[in-house]
Design an enzyme around this catalytic site. Structure first.
Site, short mmCIF file in Angstrom:
data_model
loop_
_atom_site.label_atom_id
_atom_site.label_comp_id
_atom_site.label_asym_id
_atom_site.label_seq_id
_atom_site.Cartn_x
_atom_site.Cartn_y
_atom_site.Cartn_z
N HIS B 121 54.81 61.78 21.23
CA HIS B 121 55.93 63.53 20.75
C HIS B 121 56.22 63.36 21.63
O HIS B 121 55.98 63.01 22.71
CB HIS B 121 54.23 64.50 19.99
CG HIS B 121 54.39 65.74 19.58
ND1 HIS B 121 55.04 66.42 20.62
CD2 HIS B 121 55.25 66.12 18.46
CE1 HIS B 121 55.48 68.14 20.10
NE2 HIS B 121 55.47 67.29 18.80
N ASP B 198 46.42 61.60 22.38
CA ASP B 198 46.73 62.48 22.06
C ASP B 198 45.68 63.02 20.54
O ASP B 198 46.38 62.06 19.37
CB ASP B 198 47.97 62.80 21.60
CG ASP B 198 48.83 64.26 21.21
OD1 ASP B 198 48.53 64.95 20.63
OD2 ASP B 198 50.14 64.25 21.14
N GLN B 201 47.31 64.65 15.34
CA GLN B 201 47.00 64.43 14.37
C GLN B 201 46.17 63.95 14.12
O GLN B 201 46.05 63.75 12.80
CB GLN B 201 48.94 63.71 14.41
CG GLN B 201 49.97 63.76 14.37
CD GLN B 201 50.30 64.88 13.29
OE1 GLN B 201 49.69 65.45 12.57
NE2 GLN B 201 51.67 65.81 13.86
N LYS B 224 46.39 73.03 13.23
CA LYS B 224 46.63 71.84 12.80
C LYS B 224 45.48 71.10 11.45
O LYS B 224 45.27 70.61 10.87
CB LYS B 224 47.24 70.49 13.19
CG LYS B 224 49.00 70.68 13.10
CD LYS B 224 48.98 69.20 14.56
CE LYS B 224 50.26 69.63 14.90
NZ LYS B 224 50.84 69.38 14.36
#
Lengths: 147, 406
Positions: B121, B198, B201, B224
């Site tokens: 990202h 990261d 997600q 999220k």
């Protein structure tokens, strides 16, 4: 008519499927590459200007139907217009897309078909990409050559 | 797990959009919030609201207990050795910038290399670009293969004693690829590099164990995973955090202040200047409780099932290109695709006309878009409340796109 049908009018789909003046103009007086960073729509706009008139317009690009149809329709409209009138038309079109009241709506002709985009605020910049590029190109040209 | 029952917990899902029942498939961008979270945030404001760490009064103590309780819940969720390694931030993006700023700018020197994968990202790319610009270090891309996985042979070739950082996402927000973080971390550590993972997600969708991943930093975000926006976190190895310079200066991050110098608070407070997002952290705590109660195995099984069904149904659509791994077991619950040469923004708008919310765009991953040779893709991303009938609605709406542009 549903909002969707209002957005994707036949004239827009027609210009998207069969773009007009989709061609590179070698050595054009004005050549600008612009994109919408958020959407990934991009165009190269080519304009020839002689004796204060738009004598030729072409474009290359990729992006959504709204961006590509709008620039295709724009090339047809601008071809042969005096530069000042072309700028005026571009500003009238922008005003319409931004929801301002437009006195001279007749001058827009079938561009009125793009009015349906207004209901989709995030897509307005797609419809304006070609026009803003044209206005910027004319400005650069005028600065170089005097208006 | 009963997705139909879970749907009842999410008020926002029960509405019509453009005359159709809402089908929400943009969970990769943000998930929806269950009543358990909405009610707890409301209750906090109505009963406990005060600033944290400062006030000796009762509300101040309640707020502090809840805020620190949320920190402990995050630590338990990612199986961190202690809550001391969990720094609250406003987002995963801010957490990555914290590492690039407070670690990167003090450890990178000219000639050092930062390995960044092509599927990152923008937040795990640009933050390192800024650190490199200030220090003279350089970025080296770890390529993505045709299959949408990381090229691990090339990764090994790129690693050297110049490598100081490996910045890698646990799950690609575009491809859904689950990266082998532990394997990559072992190799990075062999050359003395740190690994910044990261988890934005990954964390909402699967069990995470930072010890097993063996990364040095891990970032996540609340919104999220059913929590409010405005709350994220950085987890870091305590000995690394302890030796880092602060990020922002201000209240709460100091031990003592004179007019020309200060001493800093202990971790994690050293990195939390100013009033933090308190209600948001309390909401994150409630979201973690909610997801724990469903169970992480059940969540993962549900998402694999729905992704398998989506891959199967999408594969039957003519002119479709699906990006990333085609096996649901090897990916998180999302599918990116293009249909013929219909631009994703047209697809997204037509889908919205049918009540189906998907993401259309470059997903803040422009280097990956270039690698895939596209300017944008469509992405349907699933969560606990999505059902196979949502996938059916997606496929039906895609048929409308093909009719309109066919």
């Amino acid at each position: 008519m549903s909002d969707l049908e209002d957005l994707y009018k036949e004239v827009i789909l027609d210009h998207y499927r069969t773009p007009r003046n989709r061609t590179k103009i070698e050595g054009a007086d004005v050549h600008l590459h612009r994109d919408n960073p958020l959407c990934g729509d991009e165009i190269d706009l080519y304009v020839d200007i002689e004796d204060g008139k738009v004598t030729n317009v072409g474009f290359e690009g990729r992006g959504c139907s709204i961006s590509q149809a709008s620039v295709s329709m724009m090339t047809e409209k601008l071809m042969g217009l005096p530069v000042a009138e072309a700028e005026e038309l571009a500003n009238t079109f922008k005003a319409m897309m931004q929801g301002e009241s437009v006195e001279d709506e007749d001058s827009l002709g079938d561009l009125v078909a793009l009015q349906g985009v207004q209901k989709y605020p995030v897509r307005i910049k797609c419809a304006l990409l070609g026009w803003n590029t044209f206005l910027e190109g004319v400005k650069v040209h005028n600065e170089k050559h005097g208006s | 797990m009963d997705a139909e029952a879970i749907r009842k917990d999410f008020p926002v899902l029960h509405q019509q959009v453009n005359g159709f029942p809402l089908v929400y498939l943009d969970n990769g961008a943000t998930s929806q919030r269950p009543l358990a979270v909405i009610d707890e945030v409301k209750r906090f404001y109505e009963e406990d609201n005060a600033n944290v760490h400062r006030s000796v009064h009762t509300l101040g103590q309640r707020a502090t207990v809840l805020f620190e309780g949320a920190r402990s819940k995050v630590a338990q969720l990612i199986k961190a050795p202690s809550p001391k390694g969990v720094v609250f931030t406003k987002s995963a993006t801010e957490a990555l910038n914290l590492v690039a700023y407070a670690w990167g700018r003090h450890h990178l020197v000219p000639g050092d290399e930062v390995l960044v994968t092509e599927m990152e990202h923008h937040s795990n790319i640009v933050s390192w670009q800024l650190a490199c610009k200030d220090t003279g270090a350089v970025i080296r891309p770890v390529p993505v293969t045709e299959e949408g996985t990381l090229d691990l042979e090339e990764y090994e070739r790129l690693l050297s004693n110049k490598t100081k950082v490996v910045a890698v996402t646990q799950v690609s927000n575009v491809l859904g690829t689950i990266n082998p973080i532990a394997e990559m971390a072992a190799k990075a550590h062999d050359v003395g590099a740190i690994v910044v993972c990261d988890g934005a997600q990954a964390l909402p969708h699967m069990e995470v164990d930072v010890g097993a991943l063996d990364c040095d930093f891990y970032v996540g975000t609340g919104h999220k995973m059913c929590a409010p926006t405005g709350i994220g976190f950085l987890w870091g190895r305590e000995r690394i955090l302890e030796n880092m310079e602060p990020f922002h200066g201000g209240g709460d991050m100091i031990l003592d202040v004179w007019i020309d110098h200060s001493t800093y608070n202990d971790i994690p407070y050293k990195f939390e200047a100013g009033t933090p997002p308190i209600a948001q952290a309390v909401g994150l705590g409630a979201a973690i409780d909610y997801l724990n109660a469903i169970g992480w195995d059940a969540i993962r099984r549900h998402e694999v099932e729905i992704t398998r069904y989506a891959l199967e149904r999408l594969a039957a659509i003519p002119d479709i290109t699906v990006y990333g791994p085609k096996n649901a077991e090897n990916k998180a619950g999302l599918v990116s695709f293009n249909i013929g040469d219909i631009h994703p923004h047209d697809v997204g708008t037509i889908m919205d006309g049918k009540g189906v919310a998907i993401r259309a765009g470059h997903h803040c991953a422009k280097p990956l878009m270039r690698k895939l040779g596209v300017s944008a893709t469509n992405r349907a991303s699933f969560y606990i409340y999505n059902t196979s009938s949502d996938v059916d609605a997606l496929v039906d709406a895609l048929e409308s796109c093909r009719e309109m542009f066919g």
